[in-house]
Design a protein around this motif. Structure first.
Motif, PDB file in Angstrom:
ATOM      1  N   GLY A   1       0.859  -1.091   0.017  1.00  0.00           N
ATOM      2  CA  GLY A   1       0.057  -0.084   0.179  1.00  0.00           C
ATOM      3  C   GLY A   1       0.940   1.139   0.015  1.00  0.00           C
ATOM      4  O   GLY A   1       0.513   2.340   0.642  1.00  0.00           O
ATOM      5  N   ASN A   2       1.978   1.118  -0.653  1.00  0.00           N
ATOM      6  CA  ASN A   2       3.029   2.547  -0.699  1.00  0.00           C
ATOM      7  C   ASN A   2       2.313   3.473  -1.845  1.00  0.00           C
ATOM      8  O   ASN A   2       2.763   3.086  -3.083  1.00  0.00           O
ATOM      9  CB  ASN A   2       4.285   1.984  -1.156  1.00  0.00           C
ATOM     10  CG  ASN A   2       5.305   3.073  -0.957  1.00  0.00           C
ATOM     11  OD1 ASN A   2       5.060   4.164  -0.968  1.00  0.00           O
ATOM     12  ND2 ASN A   2       6.457   2.731  -0.443  1.00  0.00           N
ATOM     13  N   MET A   3       1.668   4.225  -1.257  1.00  0.00           N
ATOM     14  CA  MET A   3       1.008   4.863  -2.385  1.00  0.00           C
ATOM     15  C   MET A   3       1.682   5.868  -3.288  1.00  0.00           C
ATOM     16  O   MET A   3       1.424   6.140  -4.436  1.00  0.00           O
ATOM     17  CB  MET A   3       0.065   6.086  -1.563  1.00  0.00           C
ATOM     18  CG  MET A   3      -1.278   5.380  -1.015  1.00  0.00           C
ATOM     19  SD  MET A   3      -1.991   4.661  -2.345  1.00  0.00           S
ATOM     20  CE  MET A   3      -2.601   3.042  -1.384  1.00  0.00           C
ATOM     21  N   LEU A   4       3.053   6.596  -2.767  1.00  0.00           N
ATOM     22  CA  LEU A   4       3.813   7.435  -3.682  1.00  0.00           C
ATOM     23  C   LEU A   4       4.189   6.612  -4.713  1.00  0.00           C
ATOM     24  O   LEU A   4       4.234   6.939  -6.008  1.00  0.00           O
ATOM     25  CB  LEU A   4       4.722   8.160  -2.763  1.00  0.00           C
ATOM     26  CG  LEU A   4       4.267   9.359  -1.951  1.00  0.00           C
ATOM     27  CD1 LEU A   4       5.640   9.809  -1.153  1.00  0.00           C
ATOM     28  CD2 LEU A   4       3.884  10.466  -3.129  1.00  0.00           C
ATOM     29  N   GLN A   5       4.494   5.276  -4.623  1.00  0.00           N
ATOM     30  CA  GLN A   5       5.093   4.372  -5.609  1.00  0.00           C
ATOM     31  C   GLN A   5       4.058   4.170  -6.374  1.00  0.00           C
ATOM     32  O   GLN A   5       4.221   3.941  -7.655  1.00  0.00           O
ATOM     33  CB  GLN A   5       5.907   3.301  -4.801  1.00  0.00           C
ATOM     34  CG  GLN A   5       7.031   3.620  -3.853  1.00  0.00           C
ATOM     35  CD  GLN A   5       7.734   2.432  -3.375  1.00  0.00           C
ATOM     36  OE1 GLN A   5       7.571   1.403  -3.930  1.00  0.00           O
ATOM     37  NE2 GLN A   5       9.010   2.854  -2.804  1.00  0.00           N
TER      38      GLN A   5
END
Ligand code: ASP
Length: 419
Positions: A150-154
């Motif tokens: 859930g790493n949004m920026l990536q």
């Protein structure tokens, strides 16, 4: 259920949850009693958690699909660079304005003067990422891992690149973009289905939160608490209202009315990430922001734009400096503006993370990270309130960008059928 009714029911769920939760809290039931263990810790807790889980379930697919579509549309129109710059510029500007206001008000109200530092107060700070790490972390090396975690920026970076590539890949790309647009419709339908359960979900969350909330800590920290709320209210009613009135050219009160369900979600979940599906749906269907703009600006904002969090960090820094009798000086304040803006980019849109990235700000200006222990007691309530500002900030910027690109539909905004 029609929109007006749904909004009304969500608000009723929220207020009823608050009242029942507070009643249970002040009745001081024994923690082992049926009310505490079975009703609050059981039924309502499970209801709330299931609701949050279903919201979160939608976030990764929604951000991915909607950004691939959004970036594809913008790149197809050749105006991606301009919109990207405007969006990021406005996000940074509103965040910096929020911190400046926070520092100004905190220096007038002096929330930390005369604080008696609690003996042995300690805070086991979770490691806050360094600025360098925040920047490196934006770039994915493995998109599947980014999605699983859930790493949004990536996910954002990957989706934007993929969207652009699709516009350049000829017929195959066009077909894929059309499929993505269909996926987008299906996922939005899922959002609508979930929203039907929102009155109950919000009610459960509010009962559990307010039944367990420690109000006692507010007494000792009343100036800090009021100071953060005051700046949140000022930023909301001044900065956003001016932007909405002047740059979008619509009535801010109508704008806020349309945004009520989003605010209720933000308040009861304390998570811009979990609120994202509702923000996106509302901005496009109720405010009239063009899909191409909304699906790009909103997921980005839910991840990098946290004006409310930055306000808390600004006031908290002044509070901790005063409590420890440290003068951070003008250079220190400039450093706070810079680092809190960066920290707000690095803050994930989930409950309580603002307090962790506050460590980054404190370290940069040489203040003890243990100072966080002083404010932790009231952070839950402030987290709920600042998340409302975070999500309204995203919608405001999306509307400004949409208007500047001729992508704001006044007919949708002015429709009478919704509240
Ligand atoms: N809960 C906030 C949000 O999701 C982040 C924070 O300030 O902790 O927007």
């Amino acid at each position: 259920m029609d929109r007006a009714k749904l909004t009304r029911n969500i608000l009723i769920g929220m207020v009823a949850g608050f009242l029942l939760g507070s009643l249970i809290h002040f009745a001081e039931f024994n923690p082992d009693s049926i009310v505490s263990s079975f009703i609050v810790g059981g039924v309502f807790y499970v209801g709330g958690q299931v609701f949050i889980a279903s919201l979160k379930l939608l976030v990764v697919p929604l951000v991915f699909v909607s950004l691939v579509c959004g970036a594809g549309n913008l790149a197809g129109n050749n105006n991606m660079g301009a919109i990207g710059l405007k969006t990021v510029g406005l996000y940074l500007f509103t965040t910096a304005a929020a911190i400046v206001m926070a520092l100004g008000v905190a220096n007038v109200l002096n929330p930390g003067l005369g604080i008696n530092l609690a003996e042995g107060s300690s805070f086991a700070a979770k490691e806050s990422p360094s600025l360098v790490q925040v920047i490196i972390n934006i770039f994915p090396s493995n998109p599947i891992k980014a999605m699983a975690e859930g790493n949004m920026l990536q996910i954002i970076v990957f989706a934007i690149l993929l969207g652009i590539a699709m516009t350049r890949a000829g017929e195959h790309g066009t077909n894929l973009r059309a499929s993505m647009a269909r996926w987008n419709e299906v996922i939005m339908q899922l959002v609508l289905m979930l929203m039907q359960a929102a009155p109950v979900g919000v009610f459960c969350l509010m009962v559990t939160l307010f039944a367990k909330l420690g109000y006692g800590a507010i007494n000792d920290l009343i100036t800090y608490f009021v100071c953060v709320l005051l700046v949140l209210a000022l930023h909301f009613s001044l900065t956003y209202s001016i932007l909405i009135r002047v740059l979008v050219g619509v009535n801010p009160l109508t704008f806020y009315r349309r945004m009520l369900p989003v605010m209720a979600f933000g308040f009861s979940t304390s998570s811009s990430g979990a609120t994202l599906p509702v923000t996106l749906e509302t901005v496009e269907k109720r405010l009239g922001v063009d899909k191409g703009v909304g699906s790009f600006v909103i997921p980005l904002g839910a991840t990098i734009n946290m004006d409310g969090t930055a306000i808390m960090q600004g006031v908290a820094t002044v509070f901790i400096a005063q409590a420890y009798n440290v003068d951070i000086g003008m250079a220190g304040y400039l450093m706070v503006i810079l680092t809190a803006t960066m920290a707000s980019i690095g803050t994930a849109g989930v409950p309580g993370v603002g307090l962790i990235t506050l460590a980054l700000v404190l370290t940069q200006v040489g203040l003890p990270v243990e100072g966080i222990a002083l404010i932790i007691g009231v952070d839950r309530l402030l987290d709920m309130s600042r998340t409302v500002v975070n999500v309204v900030g995203d919608a405001t910027v999306a509307s400004v960008v949409a208007r500047s690109e001729d992508g704001f539909d006044d007919a949708v905004f002015n429709q009478e059928t919704t509240t």
